[in-house]
Structures are given as structure tokens and as C-alpha cells.
Motif scaffolding. Sequence first.
Motif, mmCIF file in Angstrom:
data_model
loop_
_atom_site.group_PDB
_atom_site.id
_atom_site.type_symbol
_atom_site.label_atom_id
_atom_site.label_comp_id
_atom_site.label_asym_id
_atom_site.label_seq_id
_atom_site.Cartn_x
_atom_site.Cartn_y
_atom_site.Cartn_z
ATOM 1 N N SER A 107 15.303 -47.836 30.471
ATOM 2 C CA SER A 107 15.798 -47.961 29.095
ATOM 3 C C SER A 107 14.957 -48.929 28.285
ATOM 4 C CB SER A 107 17.254 -48.425 29.093
ATOM 5 O OG SER A 107 18.059 -47.511 29.773
ATOM 6 N N MET B 80 11.431 -47.349 27.627
ATOM 7 C CA MET B 80 11.469 -46.313 26.595
ATOM 8 C C MET B 80 11.732 -46.914 25.222
ATOM 9 S SD MET B 80 10.581 -43.609 28.017
ATOM 10 C CE MET B 80 10.837 -42.495 26.682
ATOM 11 N N LEU B 81 12.551 -47.939 25.156
ATOM 12 C CA LEU B 81 12.799 -48.621 23.884
ATOM 13 C C LEU B 81 11.516 -49.244 23.340
ATOM 14 C CD1 LEU B 81 14.999 -49.566 21.861
ATOM 15 C CD2 LEU B 81 15.156 -51.641 23.222
ATOM 16 N N ILE C 169 17.669 -47.813 35.944
ATOM 17 C CA ILE C 169 18.261 -47.403 34.662
ATOM 18 C C ILE C 169 17.949 -48.429 33.590
ATOM 19 C CG2 ILE C 169 20.440 -47.055 33.450
ATOM 20 C CD1 ILE C 169 19.682 -44.696 35.124
ATOM 21 N N ILE C 170 18.107 -49.704 33.898
ATOM 22 C CA ILE C 170 17.841 -50.768 32.917
ATOM 23 C C ILE C 170 16.351 -50.834 32.587
ATOM 24 C CG2 ILE C 170 17.906 -53.262 32.551
ATOM 25 C CD1 ILE C 170 20.477 -53.263 34.275
#
Length: 54
Positions: free
Chosen positions: A12, A15-16, A8-9
Motif C-alpha cells: 500500500s 503504490m501510494l 499488505i502495508i
Amino acid sequence: MELFDFNIIAGSVAMLLLVGGYAMRERKGADVCMVIGVFGLVVLILNTIVAAAS
């Protein structure tokens, strides 16, 4: 930290970097951000495949 939390991290952050690189595509560091983001997504996918196989 479990694998799910790491994924998840990592997803994220990747994608950022991709969205940030695309948003500033006319500036100097945009290509670097997008390449790091794509590399992060590839690592995330490979990590998930290896974890599912074991």
C-alpha cells in the motif's frame, strides 16, 4: 505482525508513493517518490519469494 500483514502495508505504501509521484510529476520531489515506490515494490516481491521458498 505476520508476513501477510507486512506485505499488505508495504504494498500500500509503495503504490501510494508511485501514484503520488506520478500525479505530481512536474514538481521537484516526484522522481524521488517514484524511485522509493519502485524500490518498495521490489523489496515486497523479494520478500514474498524468500518467504515462499522457506
